[in-house]
Structure formats: C-alpha cells, structure tokens
Design an enzyme around this catalytic site. Sequence first.
Site, PDB file in Angstrom:
ATOM      1  N   ASN A 189      34.028  26.191 -25.440  1.00  0.00           N
ATOM      2  CA  ASN A 189      33.717  26.722 -25.271  1.00  0.00           C
ATOM      3  C   ASN A 189      32.787  27.444 -23.730  1.00  0.00           C
ATOM      4  O   ASN A 189      32.007  27.907 -23.964  1.00  0.00           O
ATOM      5  CB  ASN A 189      32.220  26.181 -25.688  1.00  0.00           C
ATOM      6  CG  ASN A 189      32.647  26.726 -28.071  1.00  0.00           C
ATOM      7  OD1 ASN A 189      33.585  26.700 -28.042  1.00  0.00           O
ATOM      8  ND2 ASN A 189      32.140  24.645 -28.197  1.00  0.00           N
ATOM      9  N   HIS A 213       5.491  68.017 -16.171  1.00  0.00           N
ATOM     10  CA  HIS A 213       5.314  68.240 -17.479  1.00  0.00           C
ATOM     11  C   HIS A 213       5.885  69.698 -16.987  1.00  0.00           C
ATOM     12  O   HIS A 213       6.286  70.491 -18.300  1.00  0.00           O
ATOM     13  CB  HIS A 213       3.957  69.358 -18.029  1.00  0.00           C
ATOM     14  CG  HIS A 213       3.076  67.762 -18.311  1.00  0.00           C
ATOM     15  ND1 HIS A 213       2.423  67.235 -19.583  1.00  0.00           N
ATOM     16  CD2 HIS A 213       2.042  68.111 -16.872  1.00  0.00           C
ATOM     17  CE1 HIS A 213       1.944  65.960 -18.632  1.00  0.00           C
ATOM     18  NE2 HIS A 213       1.120  66.816 -17.730  1.00  0.00           N
ATOM     19  N   SER A 259      34.934  76.959 -19.608  1.00  0.00           N
ATOM     20  CA  SER A 259      35.293  77.337 -21.349  1.00  0.00           C
ATOM     21  C   SER A 259      36.267  77.775 -21.733  1.00  0.00           C
ATOM     22  O   SER A 259      36.909  78.159 -20.922  1.00  0.00           O
ATOM     23  CB  SER A 259      33.617  78.224 -21.285  1.00  0.00           C
ATOM     24  OG  SER A 259      33.904  78.676 -23.154  1.00  0.00           O
ATOM     25  N   LYS A 272      32.209  80.700 -17.763  1.00  0.00           N
ATOM     26  CA  LYS A 272      31.142  79.720 -17.481  1.00  0.00           C
ATOM     27  C   LYS A 272      32.115  78.224 -16.364  1.00  0.00           C
ATOM     28  O   LYS A 272      32.776  77.953 -16.525  1.00  0.00           O
ATOM     29  CB  LYS A 272      31.315  79.004 -18.717  1.00  0.00           C
ATOM     30  CG  LYS A 272      30.569  79.627 -20.283  1.00  0.00           C
ATOM     31  CD  LYS A 272      29.411  79.512 -20.431  1.00  0.00           C
ATOM     32  CE  LYS A 272      28.861  78.061 -21.513  1.00  0.00           C
ATOM     33  NZ  LYS A 272      27.622  77.712 -21.495  1.00  0.00           N
ATOM     34  N   ASN A 330      30.708  74.801 -16.357  1.00  0.00           N
ATOM     35  CA  ASN A 330      29.529  73.085 -17.028  1.00  0.00           C
ATOM     36  C   ASN A 330      29.722  72.693 -16.129  1.00  0.00           C
ATOM     37  O   ASN A 330      30.318  71.745 -15.698  1.00  0.00           O
ATOM     38  CB  ASN A 330      30.341  73.445 -18.636  1.00  0.00           C
ATOM     39  CG  ASN A 330      30.160  74.711 -19.204  1.00  0.00           C
ATOM     40  OD1 ASN A 330      29.095  75.194 -19.086  1.00  0.00           O
ATOM     41  ND2 ASN A 330      31.186  74.698 -20.519  1.00  0.00           N
ATOM     42  N   GLU A 372      25.763  65.915 -18.336  1.00  0.00           N
ATOM     43  CA  GLU A 372      25.738  65.222 -19.838  1.00  0.00           C
ATOM     44  C   GLU A 372      26.705  64.909 -19.962  1.00  0.00           C
ATOM     45  O   GLU A 372      26.128  64.073 -21.288  1.00  0.00           O
ATOM     46  CB  GLU A 372      26.242  66.712 -20.446  1.00  0.00           C
ATOM     47  CG  GLU A 372      25.926  68.695 -19.622  1.00  0.00           C
ATOM     48  CD  GLU A 372      26.514  69.422 -20.253  1.00  0.00           C
ATOM     49  OE1 GLU A 372      26.048  70.936 -21.296  1.00  0.00           O
ATOM     50  OE2 GLU A 372      27.168  69.981 -19.721  1.00  0.00           O
ATOM     51  N   TYR A 407      27.451  26.653 -29.436  1.00  0.00           N
ATOM     52  CA  TYR A 407      27.938  27.164 -29.041  1.00  0.00           C
ATOM     53  C   TYR A 407      28.094  28.205 -30.805  1.00  0.00           C
ATOM     54  O   TYR A 407      28.474  27.221 -32.368  1.00  0.00           O
ATOM     55  CB  TYR A 407      29.547  27.340 -28.465  1.00  0.00           C
ATOM     56  CG  TYR A 407      30.459  28.763 -28.748  1.00  0.00           C
ATOM     57  CD1 TYR A 407      30.953  29.424 -28.126  1.00  0.00           C
ATOM     58  CD2 TYR A 407      31.383  28.231 -29.701  1.00  0.00           C
ATOM     59  CE1 TYR A 407      31.798  30.785 -28.355  1.00  0.00           C
ATOM     60  CE2 TYR A 407      32.298  30.387 -30.743  1.00  0.00           C
ATOM     61  CZ  TYR A 407      32.500  30.962 -29.430  1.00  0.00           C
ATOM     62  OH  TYR A 407      33.800  32.267 -29.571  1.00  0.00           O
TER      63      TYR A 407
HETATM   64  N1  ARG Z   1      37.306  33.506 -27.782  1.00  0.00           N
HETATM   65  C1  ARG Z   1      36.330  32.822 -27.789  1.00  0.00           C
HETATM   66  C2  ARG Z   1      34.942  33.906 -27.042  1.00  0.00           C
HETATM   67  O1  ARG Z   1      34.978  34.708 -27.034  1.00  0.00           O
HETATM   68  C3  ARG Z   1      36.299  31.683 -27.081  1.00  0.00           C
HETATM   69  C4  ARG Z   1      35.482  30.836 -27.121  1.00  0.00           C
HETATM   70  C5  ARG Z   1      36.077  29.776 -28.952  1.00  0.00           C
HETATM   71  N2  ARG Z   1      35.763  28.730 -28.715  1.00  0.00           N
HETATM   72  C6  ARG Z   1      35.733  28.032 -30.317  1.00  0.00           C
HETATM   73  N3  ARG Z   1      35.370  27.001 -30.007  1.00  0.00           N
HETATM   74  N4  ARG Z   1      36.290  28.851 -31.173  1.00  0.00           N
HETATM   75  O2  ARG Z   1      34.045  33.283 -27.434  1.00  0.00           O
END
Ligand code: ARG
Length: 477
Positions: A109, A155, A276, A282, A284, A289, A316
């Site tokens: 995490n 406008h 085109s 053409k 383009n 775009e 997380y």
């Molecule tokens: N692949 C996960 C992500 O991108 C990494 C973190 C995963 N953490 C966990 N507790 N499963 O978020």
Amino acid sequence: MKLWGGRFTKDTDKKVEDFNASIGFDYRLYKEDICGSIVHAEMLVRQQIISAEDGEAIIQGLKTIYRQIQQQDFEFSVALEDIHMNIEQRLTEAIGEAGKRLHTGRSRNDQVALDTHLYVRRVVAEVGNLLLSLQASIVEAAQRYEDVIMPGYTHLQRAQPILFSHHMLAYFSMFARDFQFLEYVRKQADRMPLGAGALAGTTYPLDSEWVAKRLQFSAIYDNSMDAVSDRDYVVLFLEFAAMVMMHLSRLSEEFILWSSAEFHFIELDDAHCTGSSIMPQKKNPDICELVRGKTGRFYGHVMGTLTMMKGLPLAYDKDMQEDKEGVFDAVDNLVFSLSIYADMIRRMKVCKDNMRNALAHDFSNATDMADYLVKKGIPFRQAHAIVGQAVQYCLQHHKVLNELSLDELTSFSTSFSEDIMKALQIETCIAMRQTYNGTSLNSVQAQCARGKAVLATEKQCLQQWEAINRVVDAIVE
Ligand code: ARG
C-alpha cells in the site's frame, strides 16, 4: 505459492487472477518501484533492521532486475499480480533468503503510493518541457507574424480587428496558467508516503526522513492512513491534463476553421495533414480533429477517478488500483498532442493577405466609429445608436462604413468631420488599442516580452525538477 499465500488452502481461480492483476499496465512503474525498494533497503541497513550483506545483495539484485527489464529480458507474470510482486519474486529467486527481507516494514500500500508519487513527479517534468516548447512556439509565431491583421470574433461573428499575434498569445496565457497548475500538481505529489506500512505505521524504527531526503521529497505524509489512501495528486494531474486538452481543443477548432476554404487564414504543413481515400483534392486537419476528439477521454479520466474515490472508506482499497490506467493514457496522449502541436505551429503558414482582406468589406470598425463620436463629446450609448443607424443604412445600400461620404455621415451626426476616414481605417483601429492587454502592436510586443520572461521562469523550474528526477536514475543505475 503466492507471496501472500500462507493462509490460503486453494489456488486462485484463473479468471480472478486475470481480473485482479495490474501487471498489464503497472509494469510501467518498474523504475520507480526499483528505486523505492533500493532506498528502502538502504534505510533498513542504516537502521540495522537488516544486515549490510543482505542490503547489498538486495540492492545489486534490484539493479540487475532493472537492467533486465530495460533490455526486455524479463518476463512479467500475471500470477504475480503486479509490478511490486513480480520484482520481489524475481529478486528472491536471484538472491535467495535476503530477498525475502526487503518487504520488512513496508506494505504494497505504501509501496504503490511511493511509486505513483515518483512517477507523477517524473512525468510532470516531461510534460512540463513539452508545454514549455508549445508556449515557445506560440511566442515565435506571434513574433514572426507580429503585425498581421485579422478579424477578431465574438459569437464567431466578426467583431473588431485584432493582430494575429494577439490572438495566438491568448493561447500562450492559457498554457502559462496550465504550467502554474502543473507546479501545484507537483507540489501535491511531492510528499513521501513510505513508513505508513499497510495503514497504521510500522513497528520497526524506520527513518522516513532519511528516505524522503534521499529521494528528494520536500515533505512526508503527516498521517499514515492518508499516506496510503491519498490519490488527490492523481486527480489533480488528470485535471491538469484535461485543462491542457481543453485549451488545445479550442485551438484545434480555430485551426480547423482557419484552414477551411471558407476562411483560408492558415495552411497547415503537409506533414501534419492527411488525405482522403476517395476525394483526391482533400487535405484534412486530422491532428487538430484528433486532439479535439481525444479531449473527451481526458474528461472521462477525471470523472472516472473522482468517482472511483468518492465512496472509499479509509485506508487502502483495491479500487485504487484503477487510478493508473487513466494516468498512463493521459500521459501518452498528452505527450503526443503537445509535441505535435508545437511542431505544427512552427510549420504552419499564415495567409496574411487573406486575413487582412477578410476585413476589407465588413463592419469590424463600427465600435471605432462610436468611439470617435464619444471623443467628440457624444455620450457612448447615443454614439452606439447613431452608428447602428449608419450600419443599417450601409446594409440597405450595400456599402461599408468607410465607403460613406461625409455628407452621408453628417446626416447621422453633425459631429463627423474629415478625420473620421482615418479613424475608420483598420490599421488605426488596431493602433488605438493601447491598453495594457490590448491588440496594438506596442501592447502585443510588451505581451511577448512578458511571455518570454514567463518562459525563463518555467525553464528554471523545470531544471530543478529534472535535477531531482535524475536522483532516481542515479539510484537505479
Ligand atoms: N496493484 C496494487 C495497486 O495498484 C498494489 C497495492 C496492492 N495492495 C493490496 N493490499 N492488495 O493498487
């Protein structure tokens, strides 16, 4: 067995494995991941949490993996889910026991949070450079065609004459604001999350300050739960990208109009157009775009990420794995759009005669006629009405204002005299607009000078960012 497989008795369903895996896209974080792991290992050694020998083995092992990935000599495995576990598993295969100590005091995490912070920091500099180059191309175009006169619109109706350089510099101002936005994005990404562990901090005596210094972060997250669940900087980056694209899309719309036969104000270089398959004549403006068209998905990434975050309880949640694809897509398309655009502006041809001729037979000088009367003492509202009648008269008699004789003019107001003819000249209309941000040549030249000063400041800023990003290169190489 999976790195987390201890408490499981059955294998993961194959479909679940595929669905759960992020390696298909987060392999792009390999450099950041390896850098973060090396610094984490260095810190573990410094804090005597792992031995110097284990630390050395880990660091050398990670550097080898970095080289292997760079040389495309690394097979990513879906079964190993993500970039973090792919690298850790390979490390352990290569160096044995020591590899298993790397994850001490760390969770995926805070690991993925660190990687993403480093990644955003890297691309901010990359995109910043392209933004700067685009801005420079605009100032160059403004200087190259500084006195070219064209109709200004509101406008999409002709309103008042302006300098083409003035029109282009309006976009410079937009992109300069985008650069300021980018500085803010970087500031919000410039906070180090490691040490947060899974969510609550860790029981080891980690030295987060040392890690932050080594990676040149200016701050550490105050709160471990915020550290692992903050994606504000990701949303901000996406918002920044969406804003740039909105500006580019507006410019695209102008270029598309201007390069049509109806306007014929510019000619885009052949290198930036396509033909085109059926209509041989053409040419383009596809790039314009496409940029205009791609803007939609940038807005989508902002909405997608904000929506993904809105219901998430701390800390997380796996939902957050969804934060990356939008960012990668935004980076890729922004890099393309910005760099092609800078080139396109440098190479496009401005048809100055067509721009000027567009003003030969219209009423873009009507405000100037009213201003003329005001200077003769008539209140503006009244002057507005007088000119309105003159315009009406012209329309009935198929004339424009400068084609009226003095006799005709004095029938609308006795305040008209000979000098009205000069006042109605398009060149005069431009020259008179001397306000700080107006379209007179002097004002536009001053604007260019201010623009160049902005470019110089941005350049300094980028040099600092790049120097910091080089620290990451130095760590992994
Ligand atoms: N692949 C996960 C992500 O991108 C990494 C973190 C995963 N953490 C966990 N507790 N499963 O978020």
